[in-house]
Scaffold this motif. Structure first.
Motif, mmCIF file in Angstrom:
data_model
loop_
_atom_site.group_PDB
_atom_site.id
_atom_site.type_symbol
_atom_site.label_atom_id
_atom_site.label_comp_id
_atom_site.label_asym_id
_atom_site.label_seq_id
_atom_site.Cartn_x
_atom_site.Cartn_y
_atom_site.Cartn_z
ATOM 1 N N LYS A 68 55.409 -5.289 6.264
ATOM 2 C CA LYS A 68 53.985 -5.545 6.375
ATOM 3 C C LYS A 68 53.754 -7.004 6.719
ATOM 4 O O LYS A 68 54.368 -7.901 6.124
ATOM 5 C CB LYS A 68 53.286 -5.200 5.055
ATOM 6 N N ASP A 69 52.869 -7.276 7.685
ATOM 7 C CA ASP A 69 52.590 -8.650 8.094
ATOM 8 C C ASP A 69 52.310 -9.525 6.877
ATOM 9 O O ASP A 69 51.546 -9.144 5.986
ATOM 10 C CB ASP A 69 51.407 -8.681 9.050
ATOM 11 N N ASN A 70 52.945 -10.689 6.863
ATOM 12 C CA ASN A 70 52.884 -11.562 5.705
ATOM 13 C C ASN A 70 52.626 -13.001 6.161
ATOM 14 O O ASN A 70 53.468 -13.584 6.856
ATOM 15 C CB ASN A 70 54.214 -11.468 4.931
ATOM 16 N N THR B 14 60.866 -2.785 9.920
ATOM 17 C CA THR B 14 59.559 -3.435 9.881
ATOM 18 C C THR B 14 59.141 -3.760 8.450
ATOM 19 O O THR B 14 59.579 -3.115 7.498
ATOM 20 C CB THR B 14 58.468 -2.548 10.511
ATOM 21 N N ASP C 224 55.051 -15.609 8.256
ATOM 22 C CA ASP C 224 54.589 -16.076 9.569
ATOM 23 C C ASP C 224 54.623 -17.595 9.664
ATOM 24 O O ASP C 224 55.042 -18.165 10.681
ATOM 25 C CB ASP C 224 53.155 -15.584 9.833
ATOM 26 N N PRO D 192 57.617 -7.956 11.756
ATOM 27 C CA PRO D 192 56.349 -7.486 11.194
ATOM 28 C C PRO D 192 55.799 -6.297 11.975
ATOM 29 O O PRO D 192 56.057 -6.151 13.177
ATOM 30 C CB PRO D 192 55.429 -8.703 11.299
ATOM 31 N N SER E 186 53.013 -5.611 13.196
ATOM 32 C CA SER E 186 52.145 -5.904 14.343
ATOM 33 C C SER E 186 52.927 -6.265 15.599
ATOM 34 O O SER E 186 52.363 -6.302 16.697
ATOM 35 C CB SER E 186 51.200 -7.064 13.999
ATOM 36 N N GLN E 187 54.242 -6.509 15.470
ATOM 37 C CA GLN E 187 55.051 -6.985 16.589
ATOM 38 C C GLN E 187 55.808 -5.877 17.313
ATOM 39 O O GLN E 187 56.587 -6.153 18.213
ATOM 40 C CB GLN E 187 56.049 -8.025 16.091
#
Length: 411
Positions: free
Chosen positions: A150-152, A148, A156, A244, A246-247
């Motif tokens: 961190k959402d980026n 994983t 995205d 990410p 969140s997924q």
């Protein structure tokens, strides 16, 4: 700085992909496994179970060699094809309201050694060595490590633009999970993704600690054997699926224990009272709703256990983990379970319906007591990994679970 690289994947021919990919070997019931091997000649299961061809159970080094042979047959028969250009492979999988979108790539084993790729689980040396021997003989890696980041927004945007293109694969397996895969080979897009990951301080292993550890062990062996080692060889990298935070979906593992270590139910409850405020629940199934709060099923009754904060001291990220609290307050001191991995008195289950299975197994007399926890969070996983600590075994069950044979990395 995280280093990722595209690779030339070995993939199923487009018309055969739905028949090739498989779940993990141990996820199949015996009858289902035999049926697939009997009637689906394209299944990846033929590669990892090569003895079926000879109507014989084969293990050890002999099996490793035959796995390699079956793999070569799949290439020779054009069931598998090798891409001509190095790519990332965008892969979306999902069922119902749960969708995951990430991509296959290779990650640096130097990053693994230097803790840029962070771990939160311990590994067993014997299993590391066995799988390293396996990789050395078969010469390929078909099961990516789930990692994983961190959402980026920048990543995205790139991935969402790729989704607008026609996928290489688009099919649904018999468990009603849809699978779609796109090949990302545009040079500028590859550079942008690689540069974005170079700017990241860390990546986190979600699932696949033994696979990554074994790849690292293999790389050390081959480095010693190769007089002309440069660092760019395939064995310096391992296949990963980057996704990410969140997924992913994290489930809890419940615990069931076969006996009360010689205590009666009343004596056991008195022992628990030292660390917990205990309440009997009258209505049906009962699950915990927050951290440091446990559900217990014992003697046909559900109880809630609220941790007494005045009795238990938090010292680090590990001490705050519910699986560790349960171990240090009940499993070890009261029930006498010191080895969570190997003690046969304890068993584990996961999933949203597991509390029903837990209750049934205790009502049937297979076990005496069961404990249900809330799922561990990604923030807790990262805190453990950042501190260089190790979670108790069976702390998390993480989805997505990736299919074997969707993309293969040759070593």
């Amino acid at each position: 700085m995280a280093l990722i690289k595209p690779f030339k994947a070995i993939r199923p021919a487009k018309d055969k992909a739905p028949f090739v990919v498989s779940r993990s070997y141990e996820k199949y019931a015996k009858k289902e496994l035999r049926s697939i091997l009997e009637y689906n000649p394209f299944s990846f299961l033929h590669i990892i179970n090569p003895g079926f061809k000879f109507h014989k159970t084969i293990s050890g080094k002999e099996r490793f060699k035959l796995v390699h042979n079956r793999y070569m047959e799949f290439l020779e028969e054009d069931i598998f094809e090798k891409d001509k250009e190095a790519s990332f492979y965008l892969y979306q999988t999902g069922k119902g309201d749960f969708q995951s979108l990430g991509f296959f790539c290779t990650c640096s084993l130097q990053d693994y050694a230097e803790d840029i790729i962070k771990k939160h689980e311990d590994t067993i040396q014997r299993r590391e060595k066995l799988f390293a021997d396996y990789l050395h003989t078969v010469g390929f890696n078909a099961e990516p490590v789930l990692i994983t980041y961190k959402d980026n927004p920048r990543i995205d945007q790139v991935l969402q633009s790729e989704l607008e293109k026609t996928p290489e694969y688009d099919f649904t397996t018999t468990d009603k999970i849809r699978h779609r895969l796109w090949k990302i080979s545009d040079e500028e897009t590859l550079k942008e993704l690689m540069q974005t990951f170079k700017e990241m301080d860390a990546l986190y292993i979600a699932d696949g600690h033994h696979r990554s550890a074994s790849s690292h062990l293999l790389a050390k062996r081959r480095t010693k054997e190769n007089k002309f080692h440069t660092g760019s060889e395939a064995y310096n990298y391992f296949m990963a699926y980057l996704i990410p935070e969140s997924q992913i979906k994290i489930y809890e593992f419940n615990r069931v224990v076969r006996d009360l270590n010689g205590y009666s139910i009343e004596e056991f409850l008195i022992k628990l009272d030292e660390f917990f405020r205990i309440e009997k629940k009258e209505d049906g199934l009962y699950k915990p709703t927050k951290k440091h709060h446990f559900s217990m099923y014992l003697g046909g009754e559900f109880y809630s256990l609220y941790l007494r904060n005045t009795k238990y001291t938090f010292t680090d990220a590990l001490s705050k983990l519910d699986t560790q609290i349960l171990f240090k307050t009940i499993l070890e001191p009261i029930l006498g379970i010191h080895d969570l991995r190997n003690d046969k008195r304890i068993s584990y289950g996961y999933g949203k319906h597991n509390i029903i299975k837990m209750k049934d197994s205790i009502d049937k007399g297979d076990f005496k007591v069961g404990f249900s926890l809330v799922p561990i969070t990604m923030d807790e996983i990262k805190a453990i990994a950042d501190a260089g600590l190790v979670m108790p075994p069976k702390s998390t069950y993480i989805e997505p679970k990736l299919r074997s044979g969707m993309a293969i990395y040759e070593l």
